[in-house]
Write an enzyme that holds these catalytic residues in place. Structure first.
Site, short mmCIF file in Angstrom:
data_model
loop_
_atom_site.label_atom_id
_atom_site.label_comp_id
_atom_site.label_asym_id
_atom_site.label_seq_id
_atom_site.Cartn_x
_atom_site.Cartn_y
_atom_site.Cartn_z
N ARG A 58 54.68 -4.24 -21.22
CA ARG A 58 55.46 -3.48 -22.19
C ARG A 58 56.77 -3.05 -21.52
O ARG A 58 56.81 -2.71 -20.34
CB ARG A 58 54.69 -2.24 -22.67
CG ARG A 58 53.68 -2.53 -23.78
CD ARG A 58 54.39 -2.93 -25.07
NE ARG A 58 53.50 -3.09 -26.20
CZ ARG A 58 52.98 -4.24 -26.58
NH1 ARG A 58 53.22 -5.33 -25.88
NH2 ARG A 58 52.20 -4.31 -27.65
N GLU B 168 63.79 -2.99 -28.23
CA GLU B 168 63.75 -4.35 -28.78
C GLU B 168 64.21 -4.38 -30.22
O GLU B 168 63.88 -3.48 -30.99
CB GLU B 168 62.32 -4.91 -28.66
CG GLU B 168 61.85 -5.05 -27.21
CD GLU B 168 60.45 -5.63 -27.09
OE1 GLU B 168 59.87 -6.00 -28.14
OE2 GLU B 168 59.93 -5.72 -25.97
N HIS C 147 59.97 -11.38 -26.57
CA HIS C 147 58.62 -10.84 -26.81
C HIS C 147 57.76 -11.90 -27.50
O HIS C 147 57.06 -11.63 -28.48
CB HIS C 147 58.68 -9.57 -27.65
CG HIS C 147 57.49 -8.69 -27.45
ND1 HIS C 147 57.56 -7.32 -27.48
CD2 HIS C 147 56.18 -8.97 -27.22
CE1 HIS C 147 56.36 -6.79 -27.28
NE2 HIS C 147 55.50 -7.78 -27.12
#
Length: 317
Positions: free
Chosen positions: A228, A257, A276
């Site tokens: 993360r 993000e 991601h």
């Protein structure tokens, strides 16, 4: 009597839908990315928590169990689930193959300069670029040895790498040569040629990697984060890369993000960025439904609670 129901907040293929219906033949099953609020409020079980509709979920008094579509669950209103005794299960384990492959894509990209050669190909530039790296015989540290970490360690052994692991319990795991606890992190970082973070985001892991940790790494070491984003102090990472305190970074996750367009990370030749997407795979849906949700659904019907990947609020994962 109101029929029991499941809301599956995404589009699902007929094969997986039928498999679920066979387990709960008398239930209503609602499917789709934009399920009506009325149906969401009826659902006893919710598969895939969508952030954009979170305000609708908290209104429901019927919800008993949420099956997350991701391994990370920090985006979910955990306090609400805990307060209302709602079970939460994650998709942990689904990502072991695709993410371990991504980790080695970064590592091989760095050592064999694949990312450099791709740029040169676009420029029609024929240049050796001082290629001289290998991963054979190097030391990799895996910070957070769960299913992804174990699969990564297994592949690392095929490259004759020395594998160091860090996990909270310190218990040994197959394919890991030496296991440590977070208290030993400095010792691990000082030895490592590759540092791979596969941790969940918890209060303990937030900004676990900052200026101090990057200073402890070799200036020839590569850093990989597929856990993360907030586990890493991004400003400290950028500084470490700019000042060549570490050799490079492979990053799939970020503090914010999407990664902002003005981030210096975009322009760095020693950084590989993926959006991601490390866990994406053609088998994702089947693995979540067949390997996690349906076995959990059977247990839920039989014993009143799921048993696979149940979130532990006291641990934060």
């Amino acid at each position: 009597m109101t029929k029991r129901s499941i809301a599956i907040n995404l589009n699902l293929d007929e094969q997986n839908l039928q498999a679920i219906q066979e387990v709960v033949p008398g239930w209503d099953i609602y499917i789709g990315k934009d399920i009506a609020e009325e149906k969401l409020n009826k659902a006893e079980i919710l598969v895939h928590w969508r952030e954009s509709q979170a305000d609708k979920y908290v209104k429901s008094n019927n919800l008993k169990w949420v099956q997350s579509w991701s391994a990370g669950v920090d985006y979910i209103d955990l306090d609400h689930l805990k307060k209302n005794d709602i079970y939460l299960t994650s998709a942990n384990g689904v990502h072991a193959f695709p993410i371990s492959e991504t980790i080695f894509a970064y590592m091989l990209g760095f050592t064999r300069l694949i990312h450099t050669y791709i740029k040169q190909q676009q420029e029609k530039k024929w240049h050796h670029a001082n290629l001289n790296g290998e991963i054979h015989g190097k030391t990799i540290s895996i910070i957070g040895v769960g299913k992804i970490g174990k699969e990564t360690a297994k592949i690392a052994q095929a490259f004759n790498m020395k594998v160091l692991g860090v996990r909270h319990s310190g218990k040994n795991v197959d394919y890991v040569d030496e296991m440590y606890t977070p208290d030993d992190l400095k010792h691990v970082l000082e030895q490592s040629d590759f540092v791979v973070v596969t941790l969940p985001l918890t209060n303990e892991t937030r900004h676990m990697f900052g200026k101090e940790q990057f200073n402890q790494m070799k200036d020839s070491a590569f850093f990989v984060n597929i856990g993360r984003g907030p586990i890493v102090d991004e400003k400290a990472l950028i500084t470490a890369l700019q000042q060549k305190e570490i050799a490079g970074a492979g990053l799939d996750v970020f503090e914010s993000e999407p990664l902002q367009s003005d981030s210096p990370l975009w322009e760095m030749d020693n950084v590989i960025i993926t959006p991601h997407s490390a866990g994406a795979t053609e088998y994702y849906t089947n693995r979540v439904i067949q390997d996690i949700f349906i076995p959990n659904l059977k247990t839920y019907l039989d014993k009143g609670a799921p048993s696979i990947n149940v979130f532990q609020h006291n641990l934060g994962y």
